[in-house]
Design a protein around this motif. Sequence first.
Motif, PDB file in Angstrom:
ATOM      1  N   LEU A   1       0.811  -1.217   0.000  1.00 50.84           N
ATOM      2  CA  LEU A   1       0.000   0.000   0.000  1.00 50.84           C
ATOM      3  C   LEU A   1       0.847   1.271   0.000  1.00 50.84           C
ATOM      4  O   LEU A   1       0.304   2.371   0.100  1.00 50.84           O
ATOM      5  N   ARG A   2       2.140   1.105  -0.115  1.00 50.91           N
ATOM      6  CA  ARG A   2       3.021   2.276  -0.023  1.00 50.91           C
ATOM      7  C   ARG A   2       2.720   3.304  -1.109  1.00 50.91           C
ATOM      8  O   ARG A   2       2.635   4.504  -0.825  1.00 50.91           O
ATOM      9  N   LEU A   3       2.545   2.851  -2.336  1.00 52.33           N
ATOM     10  CA  LEU A   3       2.271   3.787  -3.429  1.00 52.33           C
ATOM     11  C   LEU A   3       0.948   4.502  -3.225  1.00 52.33           C
ATOM     12  O   LEU A   3       0.831   5.709  -3.494  1.00 52.33           O
ATOM     13  N   ALA A   4      -0.058   3.783  -2.723  1.00 55.95           N
ATOM     14  CA  ALA A   4      -1.347   4.413  -2.473  1.00 55.95           C
ATOM     15  C   ALA A   4      -1.232   5.476  -1.380  1.00 55.95           C
ATOM     16  O   ALA A   4      -1.812   6.569  -1.492  1.00 55.95           O
ATOM     17  N   ALA A   5      -0.481   5.161  -0.322  1.00 55.83           N
ATOM     18  CA  ALA A   5      -0.310   6.119   0.769  1.00 55.83           C
ATOM     19  C   ALA A   5       0.410   7.372   0.290  1.00 55.83           C
ATOM     20  O   ALA A   5       0.000   8.503   0.583  1.00 55.83           O
ATOM     21  N   GLU A   6       1.479   7.174  -0.467  1.00 58.90           N
ATOM     22  CA  GLU A   6       2.242   8.319  -0.952  1.00 58.90           C
ATOM     23  C   GLU A   6       1.422   9.138  -1.945  1.00 58.90           C
ATOM     24  O   GLU A   6       1.516  10.376  -1.975  1.00 58.90           O
ATOM     25  N   ALA A   7       0.590   8.470  -2.731  1.00 56.60           N
ATOM     26  CA  ALA A   7      -0.250   9.186  -3.698  1.00 56.60           C
ATOM     27  C   ALA A   7      -1.260  10.081  -2.984  1.00 56.60           C
ATOM     28  O   ALA A   7      -1.496  11.227  -3.395  1.00 56.60           O
ATOM     29  N   LEU A   8      -1.852   9.582  -1.890  1.00 60.05           N
ATOM     30  CA  LEU A   8      -2.805  10.403  -1.141  1.00 60.05           C
ATOM     31  C   LEU A   8      -2.124  11.640  -0.552  1.00 60.05           C
ATOM     32  O   LEU A   8      -2.677  12.738  -0.570  1.00 60.05           O
ATOM     33  N   VAL A   9      -0.916  11.463  -0.035  1.00 60.69           N
ATOM     34  CA  VAL A   9      -0.180  12.604   0.516  1.00 60.69           C
ATOM     35  C   VAL A   9       0.094  13.638  -0.565  1.00 60.69           C
ATOM     36  O   VAL A   9      -0.096  14.852  -0.371  1.00 60.69           O
ATOM     37  N   ILE A  10       0.533  13.181  -1.706  1.00 58.84           N
ATOM     38  CA  ILE A  10       0.837  14.103  -2.814  1.00 58.84           C
ATOM     39  C   ILE A  10      -0.417  14.824  -3.271  1.00 58.84           C
ATOM     40  O   ILE A  10      -0.403  16.018  -3.584  1.00 58.84           O
ATOM     41  N   GLU A  11      -1.550  14.111  -3.298  1.00 57.58           N
ATOM     42  CA  GLU A  11      -2.804  14.754  -3.694  1.00 57.58           C
ATOM     43  C   GLU A  11      -3.205  15.857  -2.721  1.00 57.58           C
ATOM     44  O   GLU A  11      -3.842  16.834  -3.101  1.00 57.58           O
ATOM     45  N   MET A  12      -2.814  15.717  -1.456  1.00 55.30           N
ATOM     46  CA  MET A  12      -3.106  16.758  -0.473  1.00 55.30           C
ATOM     47  C   MET A  12      -2.078  17.877  -0.505  1.00 55.30           C
ATOM     48  O   MET A  12      -2.159  18.814   0.296  1.00 55.30           O
ATOM     49  N   GLY A  13      -1.118  17.783  -1.414  1.00 50.93           N
ATOM     50  CA  GLY A  13      -0.098  18.812  -1.529  1.00 50.93           C
ATOM     51  C   GLY A  13       1.112  18.572  -0.669  1.00 50.93           C
ATOM     52  O   GLY A  13       2.016  19.422  -0.607  1.00 50.93           O
ATOM     53  N   GLY A  14       1.162  17.430   0.029  1.00 50.96           N
ATOM     54  CA  GLY A  14       2.255  17.162   0.953  1.00 50.96           C
ATOM     55  C   GLY A  14       3.416  16.428   0.328  1.00 50.96           C
ATOM     56  O   GLY A  14       3.391  16.053  -0.853  1.00 50.96           O
ATOM     57  N   GLU A  15       4.444  16.221   1.156  1.00 50.77           N
ATOM     58  CA  GLU A  15       5.641  15.487   0.753  1.00 50.77           C
ATOM     59  C   GLU A  15       5.750  14.237   1.625  1.00 50.77           C
ATOM     60  O   GLU A  15       5.919  14.337   2.845  1.00 50.77           O
ATOM     61  N   PRO A  16       5.633  13.032   1.044  1.00 49.85           N
ATOM     62  CA  PRO A  16       5.698  11.822   1.858  1.00 49.85           C
ATOM     63  C   PRO A  16       7.114  11.527   2.349  1.00 49.85           C
ATOM     64  O   PRO A  16       8.082  11.663   1.603  1.00 49.85           O
ATOM     65  N   GLU A  17       7.219  11.167   3.612  1.00 43.53           N
ATOM     66  CA  GLU A  17       8.489  10.759   4.225  1.00 43.53           C
ATOM     67  C   GLU A  17       8.242   9.414   4.899  1.00 43.53           C
ATOM     68  O   GLU A  17       7.466   9.302   5.832  1.00 43.53           O
TER      69      GLU A  17
END
Length: 365
Positions: free
Chosen positions: A159-175
């Motif tokens: 689910l890593r790609l899905a989690a990072e995609a949601l963060v990016i959609e919110m304008g954030g930077e995944p760490e």
Amino acid sequence: MSTVQQPDPRDRPARLTVGVVGTGRVGPALAASLGLAGHRPVAASGVSDASRRRAEALLPGVPLVGPEEVLRRAELVLLTVPDDALPPLVAGLAETGAVRPGQLLVHTSGRYGTKVLEPALRAGALPLALHPAMTFTGTPVDVQRLAGCSFGVTAPEELRLAAEALVIEMGGEPEWIAEDSRPLYHAALALGANHLVTLVAQSMELLRTAGVTAPDRMLGPLLGAALDNALRSGDAALTGPVARGDAGTVAAHVAELRRHAPAAVPGYLAMARTTADRALAHGLLKPELAEDLLGVLAGATPDGPADSHHPESPENPESRENPESPENPESPESRENPESPENPENPENPESPDNPDNPGKGDTQ
């Protein structure tokens, strides 16, 4: 200006219905941000009047229902409740059968990874931990602040790609944060953000006591430069009497704090000792000056006498003990560890986005 019509975000594929359990300062802002990305907020739950007002402001038209009903209506559910409330909430939702197989269940706690969602995972949910490292106000400005905000992300590998995609959609930077590193990650944010607020508030109070009429205006440029320098250079940015080894000045500070703000003395001493250690380790504080400074700090216990008359103080050089003497209890080898567990600072994050329903809280992170 281009005349090509831009696609509506709501027309993108794989758009999700979004629900929020816990309409404090964090949940509505994240749901509103997901709404801007084309997802559709459909339900929220909140108890306090402040929570309901925030939901109305950030999620207009979204009905307020019970937590179980939120899960029934939404494909993506944000669990934005205080840390201590999260485990029983997850367990209760799983026990009542509210969790559906394939449902994305996202919590925003900095402390926990995905193991706290284990009861929901057994019910078929897809667990994600997405923690925004930002202080929230509970107003629409939070949605704008998410742009460029780092998120601590923990999720199963699939689910890593899905989690990072949601963060990016919110304008954030995944760490990416490993499961077993979440408590340390959260402690680091609390140490930097929450304790900073405490230090600044104390500093403003003392400046007012000293007669400064606009302490915020005085501190703004100084603290802005200090923060910028620290982020750029780390310990190399250390300045001030502790880093210089000005033992007499530090002794005077402690004496004045004891007179005007005794509650601030333990914090000053703890930070001064830690600063001295770091300045020594990075070659900023000269060892020959460190002896006098550490002697002042070691003698300046919260219940001790005013430090301006401490025998180690430069104001009384004739009575200073030989710093080379093995009997000297204030030598660096024998002094107590300044980062001892006896430090009364609480590592929990009282201003965290993980505690959104407290109207007096702003988090960090």
